[in-house]
Design a protein around this motif. Structure first.
Motif, PDB file in Angstrom:
ATOM      1  N   VAL A   1       0.838  -1.198   0.000  1.00  0.00           N
ATOM      2  CA  VAL A   1       0.000   0.000   0.000  1.00  0.00           C
ATOM      3  C   VAL A   1       0.871   1.247   0.000  1.00  0.00           C
ATOM      4  O   VAL A   1       0.371   2.363  -0.088  1.00  0.00           O
ATOM      5  CB  VAL A   1      -0.963   0.024   1.203  1.00  0.00           C
ATOM      6  N   SER A   2       2.179   1.044   0.116  1.00  0.00           N
ATOM      7  CA  SER A   2       3.104   2.177   0.091  1.00  0.00           C
ATOM      8  C   SER A   2       4.495   1.680  -0.291  1.00  0.00           C
ATOM      9  O   SER A   2       4.882   0.565   0.060  1.00  0.00           O
ATOM     10  CB  SER A   2       3.130   2.815   1.492  1.00  0.00           C
ATOM     11  N   LEU A   3       5.193   2.505  -1.050  1.00  0.00           N
ATOM     12  CA  LEU A   3       6.540   2.135  -1.489  1.00  0.00           C
ATOM     13  C   LEU A   3       7.533   3.225  -1.117  1.00  0.00           C
ATOM     14  O   LEU A   3       7.220   4.407  -1.228  1.00  0.00           O
ATOM     15  CB  LEU A   3       6.562   2.016  -3.019  1.00  0.00           C
ATOM     16  N   TRP A   4       8.712   2.821  -0.704  1.00  0.00           N
ATOM     17  CA  TRP A   4       9.829   3.750  -0.573  1.00  0.00           C
ATOM     18  C   TRP A   4      10.924   3.282  -1.526  1.00  0.00           C
ATOM     19  O   TRP A   4      11.189   2.082  -1.629  1.00  0.00           O
ATOM     20  CB  TRP A   4      10.451   3.680   0.829  1.00  0.00           C
ATOM     21  N   VAL A   5      11.558   4.208  -2.198  1.00  0.00           N
ATOM     22  CA  VAL A   5      12.777   3.869  -2.936  1.00  0.00           C
ATOM     23  C   VAL A   5      13.860   4.841  -2.494  1.00  0.00           C
ATOM     24  O   VAL A   5      13.587   6.016  -2.245  1.00  0.00           O
ATOM     25  CB  VAL A   5      12.590   3.960  -4.469  1.00  0.00           C
ATOM     26  N   VAL A   6      15.063   4.335  -2.364  1.00  0.00           N
ATOM     27  CA  VAL A   6      16.157   5.205  -1.963  1.00  0.00           C
ATOM     28  C   VAL A   6      17.410   4.770  -2.700  1.00  0.00           C
ATOM     29  O   VAL A   6      17.656   3.563  -2.879  1.00  0.00           O
ATOM     30  CB  VAL A   6      16.351   5.179  -0.425  1.00  0.00           C
ATOM     31  N   ARG A   7      18.150   5.751  -3.192  1.00  0.00           N
ATOM     32  CA  ARG A   7      19.382   5.434  -3.914  1.00  0.00           C
ATOM     33  C   ARG A   7      20.283   4.553  -3.052  1.00  0.00           C
ATOM     34  O   ARG A   7      20.587   4.894  -1.913  1.00  0.00           O
ATOM     35  CB  ARG A   7      20.142   6.734  -4.246  1.00  0.00           C
ATOM     36  N   SER A   8      20.696   3.428  -3.604  1.00  0.00           N
ATOM     37  CA  SER A   8      21.499   2.467  -2.822  1.00  0.00           C
ATOM     38  C   SER A   8      22.769   3.108  -2.281  1.00  0.00           C
ATOM     39  O   SER A   8      23.211   2.798  -1.175  1.00  0.00           O
ATOM     40  CB  SER A   8      21.875   1.265  -3.687  1.00  0.00           C
ATOM     41  N   ASP A   9      23.357   4.028  -3.068  1.00  0.00           N
ATOM     42  CA  ASP A   9      24.630   4.612  -2.621  1.00  0.00           C
ATOM     43  C   ASP A   9      24.435   5.634  -1.506  1.00  0.00           C
ATOM     44  O   ASP A   9      25.406   6.150  -0.953  1.00  0.00           O
ATOM     45  CB  ASP A   9      25.421   5.203  -3.802  1.00  0.00           C
ATOM     46  N   LEU A  10      23.176   5.934  -1.144  1.00  0.00           N
ATOM     47  CA  LEU A  10      22.929   6.859  -0.040  1.00  0.00           C
ATOM     48  C   LEU A  10      22.734   6.135   1.293  1.00  0.00           C
ATOM     49  O   LEU A  10      22.648   6.769   2.340  1.00  0.00           O
ATOM     50  CB  LEU A  10      21.695   7.722  -0.337  1.00  0.00           C
ATOM     51  N   ILE A  11      22.646   4.816   1.227  1.00  0.00           N
ATOM     52  CA  ILE A  11      22.442   4.061   2.462  1.00  0.00           C
ATOM     53  C   ILE A  11      23.770   3.893   3.187  1.00  0.00           C
ATOM     54  O   ILE A  11      24.768   3.505   2.600  1.00  0.00           O
ATOM     55  CB  ILE A  11      21.804   2.690   2.174  1.00  0.00           C
ATOM     56  N   VAL A  12      23.754   4.230   4.466  1.00  0.00           N
ATOM     57  CA  VAL A  12      24.949   4.046   5.286  1.00  0.00           C
ATOM     58  C   VAL A  12      24.692   2.824   6.146  1.00  0.00           C
ATOM     59  O   VAL A  12      23.678   2.759   6.850  1.00  0.00           O
ATOM     60  CB  VAL A  12      25.182   5.274   6.184  1.00  0.00           C
ATOM     61  N   ALA A  13      25.565   1.842   6.071  1.00  0.00           N
ATOM     62  CA  ALA A  13      25.325   0.594   6.788  1.00  0.00           C
ATOM     63  C   ALA A  13      26.454   0.305   7.768  1.00  0.00           C
ATOM     64  O   ALA A  13      27.604   0.701   7.543  1.00  0.00           O
ATOM     65  CB  ALA A  13      25.208  -0.561   5.789  1.00  0.00           C
TER      66      ALA A  13
END
Ligand SMILES: [Fe+2]
Ligand SMILES: [Fe+2]
Lengths: 95, 330
Positions: A50-62
């Motif tokens: 019912v909802s989607l998020w997309v985020v640039r993979s290179d912006l994720i800090v892990a």
């Protein structure tokens, strides 16, 4: 192939209202809107969300898996954060 | 599916690389043995990474190439209902390919590289998709047999030790049973039809039966790195075990349809409860893998052409995105 690859986006789906978004996979897209459209077509063909998020993979800090034990160590010796640490005297109720 | 161990002959995966210590390998194996999932950023032996990359990308390529034999009948499906169903099925296969490319990318190879390897012939895909779809009944046979075999293979992969692959497989398996049922439904309708329709169904079974059995890959005795894949819990059952399971569940379905499985040696062993079946023509299997099946060249040509035809769309989308990014920054 010498054309530049579209950037990678990670896709998160909220499957029902009230639940949190959960990682599903990734898509390539030229921009944010296209990433949403591709995520919809790839991961929710059967009403999975019912909802989607997309985020640039290179912006994720892990966090680094190699440092897992050191990184999470501060929480390790604080067993008093758990209710089971405390002894309840006999006769005390509703605590 | 489609993970048939395509290039197992003659190649042996090295079990360890020079820079990896025995302690590291040991700790890794312990995690795997404890059914802990390995994630993208975790340390893993180079050979584990290579094996997975090969298997997942082959699997992804198979899903994508597999759209072609069925796509061949999209415009000629006998009814609007069948057409809508087939369209949804083929679209699912595209989705499977994308889930799997996404999982493979977590191992550090770009999507473009994988596609380039497919087109250059460096990467393989399942032998089954190099056979032609001559009649509408072939669409039934593919759903019933090919997707059926795929399900056998894919269900244990949902428990694969590599997290991103296992999760992609869960998603895929949820979608597969519709694929198999729509195929069986086509076969059922034909098998209850007129003589010509029955003959069509039988002919499709005759042509797809043996290639479907080959989908499980070489016999265990010829399968070189199966043991390592089992130890790493990438694989849970051997090729022959899965093939036997498939035969055991599928033969009674053929009987229900009133069709004859094209194998003179097929019989049930009352003691074991398993079917015994004839020898597979492995020469045909290796010929198809080597690129000499009926449709190999056509499949790769078509995939390459689609890549070329789509280039302007990718370029235009990128130019549009760049333009808007600079406009927003200004
Ligand atoms: Fe599939
Ligand atoms: Fe399928």
């Amino acid at each position: 192939m010498n054309e530049k690859e579209w950037p990678l986006y990670e896709v998160f789906i909220r499957s029902r209202s009230g639940l949190s978004h959960r990682h599903a996979g990734s898509v390539h897209a030229a921009d944010d809107q296209m990433a949403l459209d591709h995520a919809r077509d790839t991961y929710t063909r059967r009403m999975e969300g019912v909802s989607l998020w997309v985020v640039r993979s290179d912006l994720i800090v892990a966090s680094d898996p190699a440092d897992t034990s050191a990184f999470f160590a501060p929480a390790e010796d604080k067993i008093y954060r758990h209710p089971t640490f405390y002894k309840i005297p006999d006769g005390v109720e509703n605590l | 599916m489609y993970t048939q161990g395509l290039d197992q002959k003659g190649k042996v995966v090295q079990s360890s690389d020079a820079s990896e210590s025995a302690d590291q390998l040991d700790a890794f194996q312990k995690r795997v043995d404890a059914e802990d999932k390995i994630e993208a950023k975790d340390w893993m032996p180079a050979a584990y990474r290579r094996t997975l990359l090969r298997q997942i990308s082959q699997h992804a390529h198979s899903e994508i190439i597999g759209m072609q034999p069925e796509g061949n009948w999209l415009t000629r499906a006998p009814t609007l209902k069948r057409k809508a169903i087939l369209l949804a099925k083929v679209q699912d296969e595209a989705g499977h390919g994308l889930y799997l490319y996404s999982a493979a990318e977590t191992l550090g190879v770009s999507r473009d590289q994988m596609v380039a390897d497919l087109l250059s012939g460096k990467a393989k895909y399942s032998s089954i998709f190099n056979y032609p779809t001559l009649t509408w009944a072939d669409i039934g046979a593919i759903g019933w047999l090919v997707d059926g075999a795929a399900i056998m293979n894919q269900i244990p992969l949902c428990r694969c030790s590599y997290g991103p692959y296992a999760r992609a497989m869960v998603r895929i398996c949820k979608e597969e049973s519709f694929h198999q049922r729509q195929g069986f439904d086509i076969m059922f309708e034909l098998s209850r039809g007129n003589d010509e329709q029955k003959a069509m169904a039988q002919d499709a079974l005759n042509r797809w039966w043996w290639p479907s059995l080959m989908m499980f890959g070489p016999n265990d005795s010829d399968s070189k790195h199966s043991a390592q894949s089992m130890a790493w819990k990438i694989k849970r059952f051997s090729n022959d075990e899965l093939r036997q399971k498939f035969v055991d569940v599928t033969v009674p379905q053929a009987e229900f349809l009133g069709l004859r499985v094209p194998d003179d040696d097929l019989s049930i062993n009352d003691k074991t409860g398993h079917y015994e079946f004839g020898d597979i023509d492995w020469q045909e299997f290796y010929d198809v893998l080597a690129g000499n099946g009926p449709c190999n060249r056509q499949r790769i040509e078509k995939r390459g052409q689609a890549q070329v035809d789509g280039a302007w769309v990718r370029d235009a989308a990128r130019a549009y995105a760049d333009k808007h990014a600079t406009a927003a920054a200004a």
